[in-house]
Design a protein around this motif. Structure first.
Motif, mmCIF file in Angstrom:
data_model
loop_
_atom_site.group_PDB
_atom_site.id
_atom_site.type_symbol
_atom_site.label_atom_id
_atom_site.label_comp_id
_atom_site.label_asym_id
_atom_site.label_seq_id
_atom_site.Cartn_x
_atom_site.Cartn_y
_atom_site.Cartn_z
ATOM 1 N N LEU A 295 3.060 2.248 -2.926
ATOM 2 C CA LEU A 295 5.057 1.223 -2.525
ATOM 3 C C LEU A 295 5.101 0.804 -3.730
ATOM 4 C CD1 LEU A 295 6.861 1.637 -1.010
ATOM 5 C CD2 LEU A 295 5.858 -0.380 0.291
ATOM 6 N N ALA A 296 3.954 -0.504 -4.228
ATOM 7 C CA ALA A 296 4.410 -1.155 -5.588
ATOM 8 C C ALA A 296 5.094 -1.129 -6.586
ATOM 9 C CB ALA A 296 3.224 -2.069 -5.244
ATOM 10 N N ASN A 297 3.883 0.498 -6.762
ATOM 11 C CA ASN A 297 4.424 1.325 -8.393
ATOM 12 C C ASN A 297 5.438 2.347 -8.011
ATOM 13 O OD1 ASN A 297 1.904 0.427 -9.582
ATOM 14 N ND2 ASN A 297 0.461 1.671 -8.560
ATOM 15 N N THR A 298 6.009 2.165 -7.090
ATOM 16 C CA THR A 298 7.655 2.736 -6.913
ATOM 17 C C THR A 298 8.563 2.065 -6.453
ATOM 18 O OG1 THR A 298 6.281 4.398 -5.636
ATOM 19 C CG2 THR A 298 8.602 4.572 -5.331
ATOM 20 N N LEU A 299 8.445 0.607 -5.906
ATOM 21 C CA LEU A 299 9.310 -0.035 -5.771
ATOM 22 C C LEU A 299 9.507 -1.245 -6.515
ATOM 23 C CD1 LEU A 299 10.017 0.262 -1.414
ATOM 24 C CD2 LEU A 299 11.422 1.282 -3.690
ATOM 25 N N LEU A 300 8.575 -1.280 -7.194
ATOM 26 C CA LEU A 300 8.809 -2.531 -7.718
ATOM 27 C C LEU A 300 8.379 -2.942 -9.347
ATOM 28 C CD1 LEU A 300 6.899 -4.943 -4.981
ATOM 29 C CD2 LEU A 300 8.970 -5.230 -6.035
ATOM 30 N N ARG A 301 7.547 -1.839 -9.733
ATOM 31 C CA ARG A 301 7.307 -1.568 -11.014
ATOM 32 C C ARG A 301 7.861 -0.918 -12.110
ATOM 33 N NH1 ARG A 301 0.887 -1.792 -8.531
ATOM 34 N NH2 ARG A 301 0.869 -4.067 -7.434
ATOM 35 N N GLU A 302 7.515 -1.209 -13.354
ATOM 36 C CA GLU A 302 7.945 0.366 -13.778
ATOM 37 C C GLU A 302 7.754 1.051 -14.003
ATOM 38 O OE1 GLU A 302 11.128 0.284 -15.180
ATOM 39 O OE2 GLU A 302 11.250 -2.162 -16.147
ATOM 40 N N PHE A 303 7.485 2.273 -13.822
ATOM 41 C CA PHE A 303 6.859 3.652 -13.531
ATOM 42 C C PHE A 303 5.630 3.274 -15.082
ATOM 43 C CE2 PHE A 303 10.318 5.438 -11.384
ATOM 44 C CZ PHE A 303 9.184 5.332 -10.231
ATOM 45 N N GLN B 63 15.135 10.889 -3.413
ATOM 46 C CA GLN B 63 15.624 10.139 -4.074
ATOM 47 C C GLN B 63 15.145 8.616 -5.109
ATOM 48 O OE1 GLN B 63 14.979 10.775 -1.338
ATOM 49 N NE2 GLN B 63 15.665 9.622 0.959
ATOM 50 N N LEU B 64 14.056 9.661 -5.614
ATOM 51 C CA LEU B 64 13.351 9.238 -7.822
ATOM 52 C C LEU B 64 14.017 9.958 -7.667
ATOM 53 C CD1 LEU B 64 10.106 8.286 -5.378
ATOM 54 C CD2 LEU B 64 12.405 5.844 -5.893
ATOM 55 N N THR B 65 14.771 10.593 -7.998
ATOM 56 C CA THR B 65 15.469 11.724 -9.215
ATOM 57 C C THR B 65 15.942 11.085 -10.741
ATOM 58 O OG1 THR B 65 15.764 13.637 -7.981
ATOM 59 C CG2 THR B 65 16.541 14.007 -9.944
ATOM 60 N N ARG B 66 16.750 10.373 -9.940
ATOM 61 C CA ARG B 66 16.913 9.059 -11.168
ATOM 62 C C ARG B 66 16.132 8.163 -12.099
ATOM 63 N NH1 ARG B 66 21.985 4.078 -10.187
ATOM 64 N NH2 ARG B 66 21.944 3.639 -12.666
ATOM 65 N N PRO B 67 15.439 7.519 -11.005
ATOM 66 C CA PRO B 67 14.130 6.764 -12.171
ATOM 67 C C PRO B 67 13.578 8.091 -12.076
ATOM 68 C CG PRO B 67 14.100 6.492 -9.885
ATOM 69 C CD PRO B 67 15.830 7.527 -9.714
ATOM 70 N N ILE C 193 14.222 -4.256 -10.994
ATOM 71 C CA ILE C 193 13.950 -2.947 -10.386
ATOM 72 C C ILE C 193 13.490 -2.768 -8.922
ATOM 73 C CG2 ILE C 193 11.478 -1.732 -10.183
ATOM 74 C CD1 ILE C 193 10.618 -2.914 -12.941
ATOM 75 N N PHE C 194 13.626 -3.675 -7.979
ATOM 76 C CA PHE C 194 13.334 -3.427 -6.808
ATOM 77 C C PHE C 194 14.914 -3.273 -6.244
ATOM 78 C CE2 PHE C 194 14.287 -4.740 -2.585
ATOM 79 C CZ PHE C 194 13.356 -3.816 -1.571
ATOM 80 N N GLN C 195 16.412 -3.979 -6.545
ATOM 81 C CA GLN C 195 17.083 -3.237 -6.308
ATOM 82 C C GLN C 195 18.134 -2.224 -6.807
ATOM 83 O OE1 GLN C 195 19.688 -5.488 -4.385
ATOM 84 N NE2 GLN C 195 17.541 -7.208 -3.660
ATOM 85 N N ALA C 196 17.290 -1.926 -8.450
ATOM 86 C CA ALA C 196 17.810 -0.103 -7.926
ATOM 87 C C ALA C 196 17.064 0.531 -7.492
ATOM 88 C CB ALA C 196 17.775 -0.529 -9.564
ATOM 89 N N ARG C 197 15.830 0.441 -7.265
ATOM 90 C CA ARG C 197 14.947 1.226 -7.200
ATOM 91 C C ARG C 197 15.271 1.816 -5.198
ATOM 92 N NH1 ARG C 197 9.953 1.497 -9.883
ATOM 93 N NH2 ARG C 197 10.679 1.846 -12.353
#
Length: 373
Positions: free
Chosen positions: A201-209, A238-242, A89-93
């Protein structure tokens, strides 16, 4: 066309070249992203005005200093260990932010068997334009979807010697009358916890939405009643894809997406992701002005400035605002400031058009089938 219909049925991430994390490209190709947009019917000339918006980028080199610094900052702020840094998740985000914007790139699309020049990408890497299509051309290329009619298109590689790949995009057709929902995303339909910057930040980069379940059910109900959707948010482009992936998995209705321009050098990852471009109010006003005969429901939350933004919109376009709904959530602001903003918002609306709610069933009656034309 059959291929396009099949791809839509499976609801892929429209507008993106899809790679698994393990297969993320190490070559530095220019990549085109198309954002979800809409087209409006122009009665006076009998044409559809199609809006296209997207961005041209290329990945940062793996040895980039900018990449190294960004990872170090996020690791420190979130107190991440190496396992978290290597998580898929972090790598992709994080890759969504680790790219170079490409300016001066010519963009073309193929729509209905014809090639159209979209223009040149700007300094930000973004490109945006509109053009008119006659009704016959649209009728020959339109695709019926669960969320209304759409035009599907694909990018055209104008460089014979380039190895770039085709990118798909779509435009939603919206008629002149009916009801549209303009919705925030964070803490309105997606659990983000904007009030706590570390959690944000954690909910944006580390966790599933994580969706807000009753809001998903509400939007499904409104969509089945015929409402169209526009998602206007302070989340970065930048978050359009996820976000598209999240909408698909959660079952949220498709709609146009209007996010914020954000660059890593503009602020820290814990900042509010400010933009020098269009404000949220400007974007909402532009959408409303494109559809002077439609009614609009504005849905947001009390976590940041939705009450103030919606109050300004209501003051300027009151006749088209059928209702405003504010989901009550924790805020960094004091309770007094939040209540003052809600009181001021109520004063801009006639009768009972403002709803402050905690449960989605409190606002379900804002859209009903009889209101949809």
């Amino acid at each position: 066309m059959a291929k396009i219909v099949l791809e839509y049925t499976n609801r892929p991430l429209q507008g993106f070249i899809i790679y698994s994390v393990a297969r993320w490209p190490q070559f530095h190709l220019n990549m085109i992203t198309f954002f979800p947009t809409y087209a409006q019917w122009i009665e006076a000339t009998g044409v559809w005005r199609v809006n296209i918006h997207g961005m041209v980028t290329k990945p940062l080199p793996m040895a980039s200093r900018r990449r190294t610094v960004a990872y170090a900052v996020v690791k420190r702020l979130l107190k991440m260990d190496e396992v978290q840094l290597r998580s898929p998740i972090f790598q992709a985000r994080s890759e969504m932010f680790l790219f170079q914007r490409v300016s001066g790139e010519s963009v073309q699309i193929r729509l209905g068997g014809k090639i159209k020049d979209i223009g040149i990408s700007k300094r930000t890497g973004h490109f945006e334009t509109s053009f008119d299509l006659d009704a016959q051309t649209v009728s020959e290329t339109v695709v019926e979807t669960p969320y209304g009619q759409k035009l599907c298109f694909e990018s055209v590689n104008g460089d014979t010697y380039s190895t770039s790949v085709t990118t798909m995009g779509s435009v939603q057709l919206l008629h002149t009358s009916g009801t549209s929902v303009i919705s925030d995303i964070d803490d309105t339909v997606k659990l983000t916890n904007v009030a706590d910057r570390r959690e944000l930040l954690a909910n944006t980069l580390l966790r599933e939405f994580v969706p807000i379940p009753d809001m998903v059910d509400l939007y499904k109900h409104w969509s089945s009643s015929g409402a169209a959707f526009h998602y206007v948010s302070a989340s970065p482009w930048q978050l359009t894809r996820p976000l598209n992936d999240f909408f698909q998995s959660a079952g949220l209705p498709d709609g146009s997406m209007h996010l914020k321009l954000f660059r890593l050098k503009d602020s820290t990852p814990l900042g509010r992701m400010r933009s020098s471009k269009k404000s949220k109010r400007d974007v909402i006003i532009e959408i409303i002005d494109h559809f002077p005969n439609r009614k609009f429901i504005l849905v947001g939350d009390s976590g940041e400035r939705d009450p103030e933004v919606y109050a300004k919109v209501a003051q300027q376009r009151q006749n088209q605002i059928a209702g405003i709904a504010i989901r009550r959530v924790p805020s960094r602001r004091s309770k007094q400031k939040t209540e003052y903003a809600l009181k001021n918002l109520a004063q801009t609306l006639p009768n009972d058009r403002l709803r402050v709610f905690t449960s989605a069933d409190e606002i379900s009656d804002l859209v009903s089938p009889k209101e949809i034309i």
